[in-house]
Design an enzyme around this catalytic site. Sequence first.
Site, PDB file in Angstrom:
ATOM      1  N   GLY A   1       0.810  -1.222   0.000  1.00 11.49           N
ATOM      2  CA  GLY A   1       0.000   0.000   0.000  1.00 11.49           C
ATOM      3  C   GLY A   1       0.835   1.260   0.000  1.00 11.49           C
TER       4      GLY A   1
ATOM      5  N   ASP B   1      -2.198   6.904   2.711  1.00 14.72           N
ATOM      6  CA  ASP B   1      -1.714   7.865   1.711  1.00 14.72           C
ATOM      7  C   ASP B   1      -0.533   7.328   0.909  1.00 14.72           C
ATOM      8  OD1 ASP B   1       0.277   7.870   3.590  1.00 14.72           O
ATOM      9  OD2 ASP B   1       0.120   9.995   4.095  1.00 14.72           O
ATOM     10  N   GLY B   2      -0.064   6.130   1.239  1.00  9.09           N
ATOM     11  CA  GLY B   2       1.039   5.544   0.484  1.00  9.09           C
ATOM     12  C   GLY B   2       2.397   6.126   0.837  1.00  9.09           C
TER      13      GLY B   2
ATOM     14  N   ARG C   1       5.543 -13.278   1.530  1.00  2.00           N
ATOM     15  CA  ARG C   1       5.134 -13.449   2.924  1.00  2.00           C
ATOM     16  C   ARG C   1       4.194 -14.640   3.032  1.00  2.00           C
ATOM     17  NH1 ARG C   1       5.171  -7.669   4.041  1.00  2.00           N
ATOM     18  NH2 ARG C   1       6.248  -6.710   2.296  1.00  2.00           N
TER      19      ARG C   1
ATOM     20  N   ASP D   1       1.238 -11.281   7.325  1.00  2.00           N
ATOM     21  CA  ASP D   1       1.740 -10.520   6.172  1.00  2.00           C
ATOM     22  C   ASP D   1       3.132  -9.969   6.453  1.00  2.00           C
ATOM     23  OD1 ASP D   1      -0.129  -9.017   7.962  1.00  2.00           O
ATOM     24  OD2 ASP D   1       0.743  -7.295   6.932  1.00  2.00           O
TER      25      ASP D   1
END
Length: 466
Positions: free
Chosen positions: A87, A120-121, A178, A243
């Site tokens: 993300g 927001d990355g 992962r 993850d």
Amino acid sequence: MTQIAFDNSYARLPSAFYTKLPATPVREPTLRAWNADLAEQLGLPDMDMAERAAIFGGNDVPDGAEPLAALYAGHQFGNWNPQLGDGRAILLGEILDQDGGRWDIQLKGSGPTPYSRAGDGRNWVGPALREYLVSEAMAALGIPTTRALALVTTGETVLREAPLPGAIVTRVASSHIRVGTFQVFAARGQIDDLRTLADHVMDRHYPTANDIPDLLRQVVQAQAELIAQWMSVGFIHGVMNTDNAHVAGDTIDYGPCAFMDDYHPARVFSSIDHGGRYAYANQPNIGAWNMAQFATALLPLMPDRDAAIEDFTAIVNGFADAYQTAWRQRFGAKIGLGALDDAGVDHLGALLSLMTNDGADFTNTFNSLSDDPDTQKVFQSEDGKEWLTTWRGLNPDLDKMSVANPQVIPRNHLVEAAIQAAVSENWSAFNDLNHVLSRPFERPQDDTYTRPPEPDEVVHQTFCGT
Ligand code: AMP
Ligand code: MG
């Protein structure tokens, strides 16, 4: 344009594995840290500062890169999340080093992707700097980990609890696969993709695994050894979600992680870990739990499900033994003995309870043993003195201890001070700390790096940084 010899095996996998997109350009990329040793190991070409800033800030896509955001899912604090993914990261591509090792080059904090959800990355200087320092410290300790190649500030502001300076850290990893990467395909019933992933992982990480049960066995072994190594240096990962469990057994995703100062088995730093799920002493349990999730994700690849459940259960149960063996070796070495037998485990346990009761510094207590134990309060009590006498009677090997007990760890208050300075555009604390951490078994002249924090310096909580 700089030529980097990319060879992008992940980008050649089916399109279900990722979304191809470049990083989002930033206003004013400025290179703040560059890992010259790692760059050399990777065989990166010479680049000037501006080129490095442009590439590792995400503004220039170098020839041969095939930028993508990878898909995965995962259990977060035990709760299933069917859709995660990169993300705030972009995989630029993979390069082969001089020894034939394959390395992912990933920008973290590089802008939004289809997997950003509400985020927001971006990344701010704090978590980027923490990841850089702590992952490189881990590598210097000889513990399997992702690495840090570069840190670039973006000249943009990231809005968290306050407006903060943005940054991108370039992560170098043996892969970014992962447990959650397997889980996403298993959960969606994409069995062909699941099989493709398993083949890719066996090729890339476990060339000697000849079938799925063997893959599981080797991953379980790698995770058990990794966590025993974390325990031996007082490392608390903080967010051992599936993850964040690397299938090759590398440490990945340095978020709210921390090294303990004063020893306590229930120590937690992460601000969001209310139940202590990821507390220091619970890490092996969680490691085994994560392996059970991995086994579950592999089941659809097995022709006879019931037989496979039985087989996989036994393999996952093997985590405990593998962990015990690794833990006995690591902690045995810390007190100058070979792998601990049951009596040795009791003897070490006695020391650990003294340390708990005394709030003794984890790193310094072990170091003092080969040097001057009397400097530590824990050895001044009657029980402490008695422990020392017994221990000396076991004829510990001091040389063994000097390579098992680091002098320098990335203490929270030092990392925090480096972050605060960097926010004010002063990078010298970061540079100095990074330098000292690259030689963790040498005692620096300056006790700044080895003394525990004063009460007013203690960092009680760490944050994910999202
Ligand atoms: P982490 O806890 O850092 O492992 O992140 C968990 C998930 O949240 C991953 O899928 C990340 O990519 C995503 N994530 C974390 N921070 C951000 C952010 N600022 N913007 C978008 N996605 C994020
Ligand atoms: Mg993560």
